[in-house]
Design a protein around this motif. Sequence first.
Motif: not given
Length: 94
Positions: A29-30, A32-37
Amino acid sequence: MFPAPRRRLSMHIVIGLIVVAVLMGAFVLGARLRETEGPCPQPQDHPRRPATDRPPGEWSEYLRPAAVPLCDHAHRLRPHQMRGRTEPALPSED
């Protein structure tokens, strides 16, 4: 009364597997979130300090405290009665 040692061992293994699964899910999950930043800011995007010879946070003037009248204990001024006035003063050469 107490569970058999083999049953206790299997419970510890199941709990350990659950903890590992939760940690792996948090890692995914972390990622995936880092890719959207958005991308990191470039050096030219950061604010610049104004051109001055002073270090940041240093005062450029000296203040002289306001005169406090001398009076007896019964008629002294309270902090809320005093005004916080200060006057700019030239730096003294000590």
